[in-house]
Enzyme design. Structure first.
Site, PDB file in Angstrom:
ATOM      1  CB  THR A   1      60.561 175.153 -30.741  1.00 58.22           C
ATOM      2  OG1 THR A   1      59.331 174.981 -31.345  1.00 58.22           O
ATOM      3  CG2 THR A   1      60.243 174.690 -29.185  1.00 58.22           C
TER       4      THR A   1
ATOM      5  CE  LYS B   1      51.907 174.701 -29.703  1.00 60.94           C
ATOM      6  NZ  LYS B   1      51.845 175.821 -30.909  1.00 60.94           N
TER       7      LYS B   1
ATOM      8  CG  ASN C   1      49.570 177.229 -42.157  1.00 68.39           C
ATOM      9  OD1 ASN C   1      49.595 177.750 -41.067  1.00 68.39           O
ATOM     10  ND2 ASN C   1      50.189 176.253 -42.450  1.00 68.39           N
TER      11      ASN C   1
END
Length: 408
Positions: free
Chosen positions: A193, A182, A403
């Site tokens: 990651t 993910k 964001n």
């Protein structure tokens, strides 16, 4: 919008013998969402991990490192979404420890045989009581064929699950390699990651698996960037159950190279899928640097291009303002860089050479390449024989919106 991201059909995702996966709704951040996942590992499974180099390492990362270094046989993983349990101090460590103790108690294990993982909002207390309350349901639901569902349950701002699964033949014997990951933003791994889990039913000793995990991370997750931000929670885990009956004990084993290739391919595919599903992205870009003096130089230049907001926004607009790429090469920090030796290609079009614009370059050719969803940027530095590749994406209005609203 995910860019050419392949999601295998559920029946094409092969279970890894020796691993069962369960999920439950803990209500960590949102109701009616499976936000708790457990991986239950058969006895004899070896586990190795590579973690973030961010100095604000999240509590679960610190606990994982401690448990892996203890030498205990890891038998289960617990993953929650919605809360990163990062920037939470002593209370965060206690919460991760409590999760391990609770799961260990259910499974008849020791707490240091559990690895905890969290992803989500930073600087907020982990609602550990909700997680502990949901653990029995997650354990009760555990099945070998839950990889597809688990790929969905660990998502946060991802729009698509990241899954890779294959059966490969090593010296006439089939082994399984299946993994999930993910991540969509805060991606510039300094190891791996945000979260990645890769399983195989081949058997490897812990020390050899740890060496392999580091090499694989460097060839895959350490070659991607979305926004240049290294997360507090980056974790990449490889689990080798040995359930196939194949046990590889050294790199000298002729089967080792083939297994390493299969695991590396799986990790690279998962890493690229993270970039393909990056927050707000519309373009997938491969930055290939050749003729560098060494690998470090090649990566310096590749990341300078990949991180540049001006380069990334130009690609979003399909605007061949390619001087921005030359600018990034020039400030990359490579010492004594002779720009007269640099050649730049956009796809199959040579853009610059001999210190300036290629005489045959036409802007229409640049626009044609940049309109595509996948773009190759190739740079030859004229300094040596080393090369390396980084994968990145463009920077869009949607990235800012996602964001800006992340905690809403």
């Amino acid at each position: 919008m995910a860019i050419n991201l392949d999601i295998p059909a559920r029946d094409a995702v092969f279970p890894v013998p020796g691993i069962r996966i369960g999920m439950a709704e803990a209500g960590v951040r949102k109701a009616n969402h499976r936000d708790l996942t457990v991986l239950l590992l058969d006895e004899g499974t070896t586990v190795a991990g590579v973690f973030t180099q961010n100095r604000f390492r999240a509590a679960p990362v610190q606990v994982c490192e401690r448990h892996l270094s203890s030498g205990s046989a890891i038998r289960a993983l617990a993953i929650n979404t919605g809360n990163a349990n990062a920037g939470t101090g002593t209370a965060g460590l206690q919460a991760s420890d409590a999760t391990c103790q609770a799961l260990a108690g259910q499974l008849g294990l020791k707490a240091d045989q559990i690895l905890p993982f969290s992803t989500g909002v930073i600087l907020e207390p982990l609602p550990v009581d909700r997680i502990i309350a949901a653990l029995p349901a997650a354990v009760a639901s555990a099945r070998a064929d839950h990889w597809f569902e688990a790929a969905h349950s660990i998502m946060t701002t991802d729009t698509q699950p990241k899954i890779h699964s294959a059966r490969v033949e090593l010296a006439g014997q089939a082994v399984t390699v299946t993994g999930i990951a993910k991540g969509a933003g805060m991606i510039h791994p300094n190891m791996a990651t945000m979260l990645g889990f890769l399983g195989t039913d081949a058997g490897l000793p812990a020390e050899l698996l740890h060496t392999l995990a580091k090499r694989i991370a460097d060839r895959s997750f350490n070659r991607i960037t979305v926004d240049g931000d290294t997360s507090t929670n980056d974790s990449f885990i490889i689990m080798a159950t040995g359930a196939s009956g194949m046990h590889i004990t050294s790199e000298a084993d002729p089967r080792f190279a083939a297994l390493e290739q299969a695991l590396t391919h799986a990790a690279r595919d998962l890493a690229q899928k993270i970039v393909r599903d990056a927050e707000g992205s519309t373009k997938f870009m491969t930055i290939q640097v050749e003729e560098a003096g060494n690998t470090a130089e090649a990566l310096q230049v590749a990341y300078a291009i990949a991180h540049s907001p001006l380069v990334k926004t130009a690609f979003f607009a399909s605007d061949p303002n390619l001087g921005r790429i030359l600018c990034a090469i020039g400030y990359s920090g490579v010492p004594d860089l002779d720009v007269s030796k640099i050649t730049l290609w956009l796809g199959d079009v040579r853009v610059a050479c001999n210190g300036g614009r290629d005489p045959g370059y036409q802007e229409a050719d640049g626009q044609r390449i940049m309109a595509a969803p996948e773009i190759l940027v190739r740079v030859a530095l004229g300094r040596g024989q080393a090369s390396d590749t980084v994968y990145t994406c463009d920077l869009s209005h949607e990235y800012v919106s996602i964001n800006a609203d992340y905690r809403s």
